[in-house]
Design an enzyme around this catalytic site. Structure first.
Site, PDB file in Angstrom:
ATOM      1  N   GLU A  50      -7.430   2.520  -3.234  1.00 11.52           N
ATOM      2  CA  GLU A  50      -7.053   3.877  -2.826  1.00 11.52           C
ATOM      3  C   GLU A  50      -6.174   4.425  -3.919  1.00 11.52           C
ATOM      4  OE1 GLU A  50      -6.591   3.508   1.960  1.00 11.52           O
ATOM      5  OE2 GLU A  50      -4.982   4.532   0.910  1.00 11.52           O
ATOM      6  N   ASP A  61       4.419  11.368   3.737  1.00 14.31           N
ATOM      7  CA  ASP A  61       4.787  10.153   3.020  1.00 14.31           C
ATOM      8  C   ASP A  61       6.272   9.861   3.074  1.00 14.31           C
ATOM      9  OD1 ASP A  61       2.364   8.993   1.824  1.00 14.31           O
ATOM     10  OD2 ASP A  61       2.170  10.978   0.906  1.00 14.31           O
ATOM     11  N   TYR A 176      -9.277   4.578   9.247  1.00 10.85           N
ATOM     12  CA  TYR A 176      -7.960   4.112   8.801  1.00 10.85           C
ATOM     13  C   TYR A 176      -7.013   4.293   9.980  1.00 10.85           C
ATOM     14  CZ  TYR A 176      -3.871   4.001   5.566  1.00 10.85           C
ATOM     15  OH  TYR A 176      -2.708   3.715   4.910  1.00 10.85           O
TER      16      TYR A 176
END
Lengths: 279, 416
Positions: A50, A61, A176
């Site tokens: 990734e 994030d 995911y």
């Protein structure tokens, strides 16, 4: 046609183990070091790469990935350069899947059509775009699928059974599962709940389910590998990059090996968990 | 873009947006991480239910009257009008009115929106409120209503803004809020919003994100607008009472654009009413150091919506620059982006220096110290009013008071 991602999961299944998905930020700490890192990842035990596309405002994030993005941007990384890196990587590796992960704006500004053409030609296999939920599928997801790229979606603890089909509808490659409500790098509280969640998602899809957010060690990876088809590690790897840098933030002799050593430990952790061969 | 503009300019109404997916033309939308998506949908449903409940409207009206102090006056700025007429050609110089939203409790228009969101949060059973703030006005309003209703309050504020808006930081703390200085990125409003989103994604179960402007994912731009529309509705009534007709023009400052849309929206379908939004031009548009996303930016996606943004060729967001912390944001609400493209609203800009001059003039002539945000609008009032005839009625939204800015202004003027 079998995609690189399908082929890779098939191989891992045949080996009776989970896949190791490694996240690093493109251009961190600089173009050449970053390219050296991804070139070294497959031999170190990474199954899927990734590649984080840096963005000034990474809302989902945590601090490690934020800092990695800032280092890359400071070193002049752009989406165009990230695609060039993938092309360079592909010259020496025809099999390891490469997924670009990031936020929509750089792609939107690049132009969706131009981006999909250039990404496909560069050898990108899939996309994870954090701020594109299924409600915005017309933007990039559907054009990407038409262009032959996988569009990998995040499922989260807040994605309930009622919503899950909508999230899975146009997802391809793998799912995911974000193991915590939180930003990247946040710690996993309860591994038992992760297995339950993976089982829940698997009731809705045939796709492999990988788990990420908060995996830092081979031991963590092994715990996750018991219940999932793959394990994603990101924040721990970009932290390994960060701690390898010199006082001025430049790469050192140990930058690449700091990452590959950790990847080796994670891969060993995953391989310590034997899984039944899938039917 | 031009195709969008043409398609929408023939609309019968400018007041029907957004569509059910939260789009104003191509702008708006719901560009958020999956973790937040179920919450956004829950919020949308809760807001629709509240809108349909007369009890919610009654509760809003009661607190607006008795706690916020509405209606705010529509004030004839006589000396400002004289000042403009003395410098205009013969027969020129519009009659200038101020909509006095700086007289609200907490000193700005922000409280109108916060009241609505806090009442909604309580209906949803949320006990923890988070907010981002730039100048601190939204943070103060949120801290105030959290104190009033006994809710936990966490305010994210860029470290740079914490420094330049100290009085508001102190006010928030006095009100019991936790103020978190944000050290990431440019350490201003956009970074505070990033950090608030990170908090929300982490604390989804018990937390309500009280956004301070008409931006963010749907339904925020529409919901915040609805809560601010009290400004324009009152203005209509008050102008009818004062002059027996609607105003000829409206003007308001724009950061995210909540005070402006609150004034504009009830007038959008009155085609004879000219509408002006004033962005912050910082050191000047050509300097590159400004916050004028419509005039100096282009469409992109940030903080949950598509809108005009300041960014580079790689789609990286640029830092905005303005003397006013409340306008220091590289984007703008999506409805403004749409009103810009359709041409219904004219967007112009004022520099730091123009705003400073207007700030001083208003203080001296009217005995009102305005915030630096509406000082940008006032700078353009001085310009535009002089070009209009004397029977032209111009309303400016005086959306905040300037107590919080006196130190910033003193610094720029070299001490006083």
């Amino acid at each position: 046609m079998t995609t690189r991602i399908e082929a890779r999961f098939a191989r891992c299944r045949a080996e009776g183990r989970a896949a190791l998905v490694t996240f690093v930020t493109a251009g961190d700490p600089d173009y050449d070091s970053s390219l050296a890192i991804i070139r070294a990842l497959p031999a170190a035990g990474a199954d899927i790469i990734e590649f984080g596309v840096p963005f000034t405002d990474p809302m989902a994030d945590g601090v490690p990935v934020q800092l990695a993005g800032q280092r890359a941007l400071k070193a002049g990384q752009t989406l165009r350069k990230t695609l060039a890196m993938v092309r360079a990587f592909r010259e020496g590796d025809a099999d390891t899947p490469v997924i670009l992960m990031g936020y929509y704006n750089p792609i939107y500004v690049y132009g969706v059509e131009a981006f999909l053409k250039d990404a496909t030609e560069a050898g990108v296999d899939g996309l994870i775009v954090v701020d594109l939920p299924p409600e915005e599928d017309e933007e990039l997801c559907l054009p990407a699928l038409r262009a032959g790229l996988n569009f990998i979606r995040l499922a989260t603890p807040t994605t309930d059974d009622r919503r899950l089909p909508k999230v899975l509808q146009n997802t391809s490659g793998f799912v995911y599962y974000v193991s915590v409500t939180g930003v990247t790098g946040a710690a996993i509280a309860d591994y038992g709940r992760v297995s339950d969640a993976v089982a829940r998602i698997k009731r809705h899809t045939e796709l492999p389910v990988v788990v990420g957010f908060g995996v830092k060690t081979g031991e963590h990876a092994a715990s996750i590998a018991k219940g999932a088809d793959g394990v994603v590690v990101g924040s721990a790897l970009v932290e390994a990059v960060r701690t390898s840098l010199d006082g001025d933030g430049r790469a050192t002799q140990s930058t690449v090996s700091a990452v590959t050593t950790l990847v080796g430990e994670l891969a060993a952790g995953i391989r310590s968990v034997a899984k039944a061969h899938a039917a | 873009m031009s195709a969008t503009a043409k398609a929408t300019s023939n609309l019968n109404s400018y007041r029907t947006g957004p569509d059910e997916t939260g789009h104003f033309g191509m702008f708006g939308g719901r560009f958020v991480a999956e973790t937040l998506m179920p919450l956004i949908l829950e919020l949308d449903a809760a807001y629709e239910a509240a809108k349909a409940d007369p009890g919610f409207a009654a509760e809003m009206a009661s607190y607006l009257k008795h706690y916020v102090g509405r209606p705010s006056p529509l004030y004839f700025a006589e000396r400002m009008t004289e000042h403009v007429r003395a410098r205009a050609a013969s027969g020129m110089g519009a009659k200038i009115y101020f909509k006095r939203d700086e007289l609200n409790h907490t000193g700005a228009h922000k409280v109108n929106n916060v009241l609505g969101q806090i009442l909604l949060a309580m209906r949803m059973g949320k006990k923890r409120i988070i907010a981002e703030t730039g100048a601190g006005q939204h943070g103060v309003a949120t801290a105030t209503l959290c104190a009033r209703f006994g809710l936990q309050c966490v305010v994210y504020m860029g470290a740079v803004d914490v420094e330049r808006q100290k009085p508001n930081v102190f006010r928030m703390k006095m009100l019991g809020a936790e103020v978190v200085p944000v050290q990431s990125g440019s350490k201003t409003l956009k970074d505070a919003m990033n950090e608030a989103l990170r908090d929300w994604v982490t604390n989804v179960e018990n937390t309500f994100y009280c956004i301070g402007t008409v931006a963010g994912p749907h339904p925020y731009p529409a919901m915040v607008r609805d809560f601010q529309c009290v400004i324009g509705r009152e203005t209509r009534e008050q102008m009818m009472e004062a002059e027996g007709r609607l105003p000829d023009s409206l003007i308001a400052a724009i950061g995210g654009g909540s005070n402006a849309i609150g004034l504009f929206h009830p007038f959008l379908d009155d085609k004879d009413v000219e509408i002006y939004g004033v962005e912050a031009a910082g050191h000047g548009l050509s300097s590159g150091l400004h916050a004028a996303s419509l005039t100096g930016g282009r469409p992109g996606v940030l903080h949950g919506n598509r809108t005009y943004l300041l960014m580079d060729d790689d789609g990286q967001i640029k830092d905005a620059h303005s003397i006013s912390a409340g306008l220091d944001y590289p984007g703008i609400g999506p409805e403004h982006a749409w009103l810009h493209d359709t041409g219904r609203v004219t967007y112009i800009s004022a520099t730091d220096d123009e705003a400073l001059a207007a700030f001083q003039l208003c203080s001296k002539l009217e005995g009102i110290i305005p915030a630096l945000e509406p000082s940008h609008a006032l700078a353009k009032v001085l310009e535009l009013a002089g070009q209009k005839p004397r029977d032209h009625l111009m309303v400016m939204n005086l959306c905040g008071r300037g107590d919080k800015d006196i130190f910033t202004v003193a610094e720029h003027l070299g001490g006083m």
